[in-house]
Write a protein that holds these residues in place. Structure first.
Motif, PDB file in Angstrom:
ATOM      1  N   LEU A   1       0.838  -1.197   0.000  1.00  0.00           N
ATOM      2  CA  LEU A   1       0.000   0.000   0.000  1.00  0.00           C
ATOM      3  C   LEU A   1       0.873   1.247   0.000  1.00  0.00           C
ATOM      4  CD1 LEU A   1      -2.470  -1.063   2.860  1.00  0.00           C
ATOM      5  CD2 LEU A   1      -2.774  -1.423   0.407  1.00  0.00           C
ATOM      6  N   VAL A   2       0.561   2.203  -0.860  1.00  0.00           N
ATOM      7  CA  VAL A   2       1.252   3.488  -0.893  1.00  0.00           C
ATOM      8  C   VAL A   2       0.214   4.592  -1.067  1.00  0.00           C
ATOM      9  CG1 VAL A   2       2.953   4.964  -2.039  1.00  0.00           C
ATOM     10  CG2 VAL A   2       3.340   2.499  -1.917  1.00  0.00           C
ATOM     11  N   TYR A   3       0.242   5.569  -0.160  1.00  0.00           N
ATOM     12  CA  TYR A   3      -0.585   6.763  -0.274  1.00  0.00           C
ATOM     13  C   TYR A   3       0.338   7.972  -0.398  1.00  0.00           C
ATOM     14  CZ  TYR A   3      -4.384   3.832   1.536  1.00  0.00           C
ATOM     15  OH  TYR A   3      -5.311   2.840   1.726  1.00  0.00           O
ATOM     16  N   SER A   4      -0.106   8.987  -1.124  1.00  0.00           N
ATOM     17  CA  SER A   4       0.695  10.212  -1.239  1.00  0.00           C
ATOM     18  C   SER A   4      -0.237  11.412  -1.231  1.00  0.00           C
ATOM     19  CB  SER A   4       1.516  10.196  -2.533  1.00  0.00           C
ATOM     20  OG  SER A   4       0.666  10.316  -3.669  1.00  0.00           O
ATOM     21  N   ARG A   5       0.294  12.535  -0.780  1.00  0.00           N
ATOM     22  CA  ARG A   5      -0.480  13.778  -0.826  1.00  0.00           C
ATOM     23  C   ARG A   5       0.456  14.967  -0.702  1.00  0.00           C
ATOM     24  NH1 ARG A   5      -1.331  16.246   4.110  1.00  0.00           N
ATOM     25  NH2 ARG A   5      -0.893  15.020   5.985  1.00  0.00           N
ATOM     26  N   GLN A   6      -0.062  16.113  -1.107  1.00  0.00           N
ATOM     27  CA  GLN A   6       0.626  17.377  -0.947  1.00  0.00           C
ATOM     28  C   GLN A   6      -0.119  18.241   0.066  1.00  0.00           C
ATOM     29  OE1 GLN A   6       2.032  19.379  -4.589  1.00  0.00           O
ATOM     30  NE2 GLN A   6       0.987  17.774  -5.742  1.00  0.00           N
ATOM     31  N   ASP A   7       0.599  19.163   0.670  1.00  0.00           N
ATOM     32  CA  ASP A   7      -0.020  20.080   1.627  1.00  0.00           C
ATOM     33  C   ASP A   7      -0.790  21.184   0.914  1.00  0.00           C
ATOM     34  OD1 ASP A   7       0.741  18.806   3.880  1.00  0.00           O
ATOM     35  OD2 ASP A   7       2.422  20.131   4.362  1.00  0.00           O
ATOM     36  N   ASN A   8      -1.954  21.512   1.464  1.00  0.00           N
ATOM     37  CA  ASN A   8      -2.705  22.709   1.060  1.00  0.00           C
ATOM     38  C   ASN A   8      -2.963  22.775  -0.438  1.00  0.00           C
ATOM     39  OD1 ASN A   8      -2.564  23.611   3.797  1.00  0.00           O
ATOM     40  ND2 ASN A   8      -0.487  24.362   3.392  1.00  0.00           N
ATOM     41  N   GLU A   9      -3.413  21.663  -1.017  1.00  0.00           N
ATOM     42  CA  GLU A   9      -3.693  21.635  -2.440  1.00  0.00           C
ATOM     43  C   GLU A   9      -5.153  21.273  -2.689  1.00  0.00           C
ATOM     44  OE1 GLU A   9      -1.758  22.494  -4.880  1.00  0.00           O
ATOM     45  OE2 GLU A   9       0.097  22.787  -3.764  1.00  0.00           O
ATOM     46  N   THR A  10      -5.635  21.567  -3.887  1.00  0.00           N
ATOM     47  CA  THR A  10      -6.996  21.244  -4.282  1.00  0.00           C
ATOM     48  C   THR A  10      -7.094  19.763  -4.645  1.00  0.00           C
ATOM     49  OG1 THR A  10      -6.566  21.788  -6.600  1.00  0.00           O
ATOM     50  CG2 THR A  10      -7.278  23.584  -5.166  1.00  0.00           C
ATOM     51  N   ASP A  11      -8.322  19.303  -4.935  1.00  0.00           N
ATOM     52  CA  ASP A  11      -8.514  17.894  -5.258  1.00  0.00           C
ATOM     53  C   ASP A  11      -7.689  17.456  -6.459  1.00  0.00           C
ATOM     54  OD1 ASP A  11     -10.239  17.597  -3.175  1.00  0.00           O
ATOM     55  OD2 ASP A  11     -12.071  17.758  -4.365  1.00  0.00           O
ATOM     56  N   SER A  12      -7.490  18.331  -7.435  1.00  0.00           N
ATOM     57  CA  SER A  12      -6.774  17.944  -8.657  1.00  0.00           C
ATOM     58  C   SER A  12      -5.269  17.886  -8.468  1.00  0.00           C
ATOM     59  CB  SER A  12      -7.117  18.913  -9.785  1.00  0.00           C
ATOM     60  OG  SER A  12      -6.632  20.216  -9.490  1.00  0.00           O
ATOM     61  N   THR A  13      -4.763  18.458  -7.395  1.00  0.00           N
ATOM     62  CA  THR A  13      -3.311  18.505  -7.208  1.00  0.00           C
ATOM     63  C   THR A  13      -2.855  17.932  -5.869  1.00  0.00           C
ATOM     64  OG1 THR A  13      -3.466  20.762  -6.305  1.00  0.00           O
ATOM     65  CG2 THR A  13      -3.077  20.548  -8.672  1.00  0.00           C
ATOM     66  N   LYS A  14      -3.759  17.329  -5.107  1.00  0.00           N
ATOM     67  CA  LYS A  14      -3.349  16.906  -3.756  1.00  0.00           C
ATOM     68  C   LYS A  14      -2.556  15.604  -3.740  1.00  0.00           C
ATOM     69  CE  LYS A  14      -7.687  14.551  -2.503  1.00  0.00           C
ATOM     70  NZ  LYS A  14      -8.802  14.574  -1.545  1.00  0.00           N
ATOM     71  N   HIS A  15      -2.594  14.836  -4.845  1.00  0.00           N
ATOM     72  CA  HIS A  15      -1.832  13.594  -4.908  1.00  0.00           C
ATOM     73  C   HIS A  15      -0.577  13.781  -5.754  1.00  0.00           C
ATOM     74  CE1 HIS A  15      -5.179  11.567  -3.024  1.00  0.00           C
ATOM     75  NE2 HIS A  15      -6.000  11.993  -3.974  1.00  0.00           N
ATOM     76  N   LEU A  16       0.448  12.981  -5.470  1.00  0.00           N
ATOM     77  CA  LEU A  16       1.686  13.056  -6.240  1.00  0.00           C
ATOM     78  C   LEU A  16       1.553  12.246  -7.520  1.00  0.00           C
ATOM     79  CD1 LEU A  16       4.394  12.584  -3.457  1.00  0.00           C
ATOM     80  CD2 LEU A  16       3.545  14.715  -4.433  1.00  0.00           C
ATOM     81  N   PRO A  17       2.129  12.742  -8.613  1.00  0.00           N
ATOM     82  CA  PRO A  17       2.133  11.944  -9.844  1.00  0.00           C
ATOM     83  C   PRO A  17       2.907  10.642  -9.659  1.00  0.00           C
ATOM     84  CG  PRO A  17       2.754  14.228 -10.287  1.00  0.00           C
ATOM     85  CD  PRO A  17       2.759  14.060  -8.799  1.00  0.00           C
ATOM     86  N   LEU A  18       2.510   9.643 -10.435  1.00  0.00           N
ATOM     87  CA  LEU A  18       3.202   8.351 -10.481  1.00  0.00           C
ATOM     88  C   LEU A  18       3.238   7.659  -9.125  1.00  0.00           C
ATOM     89  CD1 LEU A  18       6.180   9.171 -12.875  1.00  0.00           C
ATOM     90  CD2 LEU A  18       4.020   8.051 -13.442  1.00  0.00           C
ATOM     91  N   THR A  19       2.126   7.754  -8.383  1.00  0.00           N
ATOM     92  CA  THR A  19       1.993   6.983  -7.152  1.00  0.00           C
ATOM     93  C   THR A  19       1.478   5.597  -7.503  1.00  0.00           C
ATOM     94  OG1 THR A  19       1.510   8.967  -5.847  1.00  0.00           O
ATOM     95  CG2 THR A  19       0.868   6.848  -4.910  1.00  0.00           C
ATOM     96  N   PRO A  20       2.183   4.538  -7.127  1.00  0.00           N
ATOM     97  CA  PRO A  20       1.748   3.186  -7.508  1.00  0.00           C
ATOM     98  C   PRO A  20       0.390   2.836  -6.907  1.00  0.00           C
ATOM     99  CG  PRO A  20       4.010   3.183  -6.691  1.00  0.00           C
ATOM    100  CD  PRO A  20       3.445   4.518  -6.376  1.00  0.00           C
TER     101      PRO A  20
END
Length: 796
Positions: free
Chosen positions: A654-673
């Motif tokens: 399992l891998v989860y990713s996120r960015q701080d203080n971002e909208t729904d379209s940008t809150k996840h990191l690209p190329l997350t498995p």
């Protein structure tokens, strides 16, 4: 497991000898192995269970004893004079696990190391199908791969890849333009016998680029004294008519040892149900590697060498209105696109665009035993030549990178003091890259890396403590590039029509540290925790790229103002090893400051930004953010009693990713498995009759969950559907009446039901759509039947 009959004698020559027997019956174990990793020396037992090793240096060494069907045993032994050790091994129905890890410092007991890690055995490699060396290990929990067709794979550890994973070829950091998603790992898969994987920051030992972890591809262990042997191996895969052949030879005479491996691979266009044959997805490869060396009382010195040569077709994916792939063809002196024919899809020809990669490597590895301490010194040289051809009218490459690297690593292991083991050292590299093509993606540059470190280990009762600190500096000098009106380089900006690259300097520096503990709760249970911080300097592409990156469907724009990434990671886990089951769970939380990733640019009219209207490839730029990754892996191996031959192995990653203080379209990191669950039912039958031995039969399934946690801003990424893939296999050793193995045969089937799917980390997912079906991109490989044969031989 136990040790008996220990004795010491004072002689000028140091030897180690003894017997290895079954713990319950006392019967001798014929063919058991004993190996000393820090000396790269080993031995096997004869029919009486007797082993003998001579010409050994004095000192304390970690030793591993192993035999098929028995639990591995490791022990630290002090060698001085003639030493006799008798070992007894305990039968085990659980999986034979590697117990020694060499990719962190000196050889160490993996059970005491708090850093999350895993091993890939030669048995696993032989019993699974792969198209390249990274594909061979991508099924391991916590690992995935960024792919651009069957030949190109980049390793990803817990959601981080590219220049965040250090890849080692027998301990030497591989330097091969790792910044490119479509730049594969230049290691011959047939030369690899086992793999060590460190999951978590490895910056402490390897500096910048080891933020996510370290993968160490290792050759076969040196053969015992007086032995010369080897094997022939072959493999055929049905999906792309993959053919590979290799020849291996190893020997050890009077302390002078060698290995040599040579291989040839051919692969055509692979198939799936939607795309049928994927045009220009073939490759060919010719490699050789090995070492020559000596082992003496003072230690060892081995010179390793390898040459990797590969030609790869690049899938562009463009098609006509009928869904036929298009190819480039010269008509009346012009290059035009025409549909491919049935004959174009057959055979092993590689068309435009294509890559040609040459990797030449040398490394001299030395270990000097200095009474109660030792010194290791490794120095290496590499040259990576990467040519990319995209125009049939031009015989010269468009992109042509010539990368030269000298690397070094010096470690001094201090004398042990009341159980405290300390090592200190320096490591680094000098690197220079030249552009020799007609086109330009990154500037020419030279780079100096240097780092100093101290690591320590201490055993306090049942608690193993370890930690260390390191400081790195980098000096990067990127050169300006001025072009005239014909696109040719000129010496200064006064004669230039355009400035393709502005010169710049980058001088980052940072520290890395790690501290962890392993508590042996009982003989069967371990608890681990590790806290570490890593560091990664921006690579040359992130800082200075400006051009079309073939194979990625992107025009990439760098940013020389990028700051170094720093990470703070916490790992925790538990391991249970029972008589009939093994269970392991590992969780992590990783906070990364200044995380660098690539984002699609939006044009002024709201669509994609297109820098060159004549070549409508969208522009992407490198940006930074504060990122979080968290998740883990769980593994359960079950061996029901009394069916000791039956194995049920399960894992989930399992891998989860996120960015701080971002909208729904940008809150996840690209190329997350995507999350992955794997299960395998396998039967192992070691001794059946005089003809077939070590039979295995397996049936497995892997289920990849839908990935909808994606970076959707500006269509940078799109969600990926879930899919399940089934696989199966059978294999055995065919032996003579005298018990000698004649050959090993394995038959494997991947994607048993010919499922059509796209992996979320496949670059071909973003190839142009099929006008005839409306489906976007190119799909992954369909059913693939693999036949493997291995023919061993022994000269002495």
């Amino acid at each position: 497991m136990s040790l008996t009959g220990i004795s010491f004698s004072m002689y000028s020559q140091n030897t180690l000898s003894g017997h290895i027997n079954d713990e319950s019956s006392g019967d001798p174990l014929y063919g058991a192995t004993i190996y000393i990793p820090d000396l790269k020396m080993g031995s096997t037992t004869n029919s009486d269970g007797y082993y003998f090793m001579n010409n050994l240096p004095s000192g304390k060494f970690l030793i591993q004893v192993s035999y098929i069907g028995y639990a591995n045993l490791i022990k630290t032994i002090e060698i001085f004079g003639h030493v006799v050790f008798d070992f007894t091994l305990e039968p085990s129905v659980t999986e034979l696990k590697e117990l020694i890890i060499t990719g962190i410092s000196a050889a160490s007991d993996a059970s005491k190391d708090p850093i999350a890690h895993s091993f890939v055995s030669n048995e696993f490699l032989n019993q699974n199908t792969s198209t390249n060396v990274v594909d061979a290990i991508a099924k391991m929990p916590g690992l995935s791969q960024i792919t651009t067709g069957p030949a190109i794979s980049k390793p990803v550890i817990r959601g981080l890849g590219s220049n965040r994973v250090v890849t080692l070829n027998n301990g030497q950091p591989l330097e091969g333009q790792q910044w490119g998603d479509e730049h594969g790992i230049a290691i011959d898969a047939s030369s690899v016998a086992r793999v060590e994987i460190i999951k978590g920051p490895g910056s402490l030992m390897y500096g910048s680029d080891a933020m996510a972890g370290v993968i160490n591809f290792l050759p076969p262990k040196p053969v015992p004294q007086g032995v010369i042997n080897g094997h022939f191996a072959g493999n055929y895969q049905s999906s792309n008519n993959h053919l590979s052949m290799s020849f291996f030879n190893a020997g050890n005479l009077n302390g002078n040892s060698w290995q040599f491996n040579i291989s040839k691979k051919l692969a055509g266009n692979y198939r799936n149900q939607y795309d049928v044959k994927v045009y220009n997805s073939g490759f060919n490869e010719f490699d050789f590697s090995g070492y020559i060396g000596m082992n003496r009382k003072w230690g060892f010195s081995h010179l390793h060498f390898s040459r990797f040569s590969q030609n790869i077709g690049i899938v562009e994916g463009e098609r006509d209105s009928n869904g036929n792939f298009l190819k480039l063809e010269i008509k009346n002196g012009n290059v035009v696109e025409v549909p491919v024919t049935e004959s174009d899809l057959k055979g092993y020809d590689i068309d435009y665009p294509r890559q040609k990669i040459e990797q030449l490597s040398f490394s001299l590895n030395n270990n000097f035993i200095l009474k109660s301490s030792n010194l290791t010194f490794n120095i290496g040289y590499q040259q990576n030549i990467r040519k990319e051809f995209e125009d049939p009218l031009e015989s010269d490459p468009g992109l042509y990178f010539d990368l030269k690297t000298m690397d070094y690593n010096l470690k001094y292991f201090l004398p042990e003091l009341s159980g405290l083991e300390i090592a200190t050292g320096i490591s680094g590299k000098y690197q220079e890259n030249k552009n020799k093509g007609r086109e330009f993606l990154i500037p020419e540059y030279n780079l100096i890396d240097i780092g100093a470190f101290v690591v320590a280990n201490k055993l306090v009762g049942q608690l193993s403590l370890s930690g260390g600190i390191r400081y790195d500096i980098r000096r990067l000098n990127a050169k300006a590039l001025f072009l005239d009106s014909f696109g040719l380089p000129v010496d200064n900006e006064f004669d230039a029509e355009t400035i393709r690259f502005s010169g710049f300097k980058s001088n980052p520096g940072s520290y890395s540290s790690s501290a962890g503990a392993t508590w042996k709760v009982s003989d069967k249970t371990l608890l681990k925790i590790n806290i570490s911080n890593g560091y990664r300097a921006p690579n040359i592409a992130e800082l200075g790229s400006n051009g079309v990156h073939e194979g990625t469907f992107r025009y990439e724009i760098g940013n020389p103002d990028l700051k170094p990434e720093t990470s703070f990671q916490i790992d925790a886990g538990t391991i249970y090893s029972g008589d009939h089951s093994n269970f392991e769970i590992s969780i992590f939380r990783n906070a990364i400051t200044n995380y660098i990733f690539i984002e699609k640019l939006q044009g002024s009219s709201g669509g994609d930004s297109i820098p060159d209207p004549s070549d409508p490839i969208p522009a992407f730029r490198f940006i930074q953010t504060k990122a979080w990754l968290f998740g883990g892996e769980a593994v359960l191996d079950f061996h029901p009693h009394p069916l000791h031959w039956l194995h049920l192995e399960n894992s989930i990653s399992l891998v989860y990713s996120r960015q701080d203080n971002e909208t729904d379209s940008t809150k996840h990191l690209p190329l997350t498995p995507a999350h992955v669950f794997r299960s395998e039912l396998r039967g192992n039958f070691e001794n059946t009759d005089h003809t077939f031995q070590n039979i295995f039969v397996k049936l497995g399934v892997s289920y990849t969950f839908r990935q909808n946690r994606v970076y959707t801003a500006f269509d940078t990424e799109t969600p990926t559907d879930s899919y399940g893939l089934f696989e199966g296999g059978i294999g055995a050793d065919i032996v003579s009446k005298k018990g000698r193995t004649l050959f090993n045969m394995v038959i494997l089937v991947d994607n048993l039901f010919d499922k059509t799917y796209q992996n979320h980390l496949s670059r071909l997912k973003y190839a142009p759509g099929n006008p005839a079906t409306g489906r976007m991109g190119v799909f992954d490989m369909g059913r693939n039947i693999s036949f493997k044969i291995n023919i061993p031989y022994s000269i002495k």
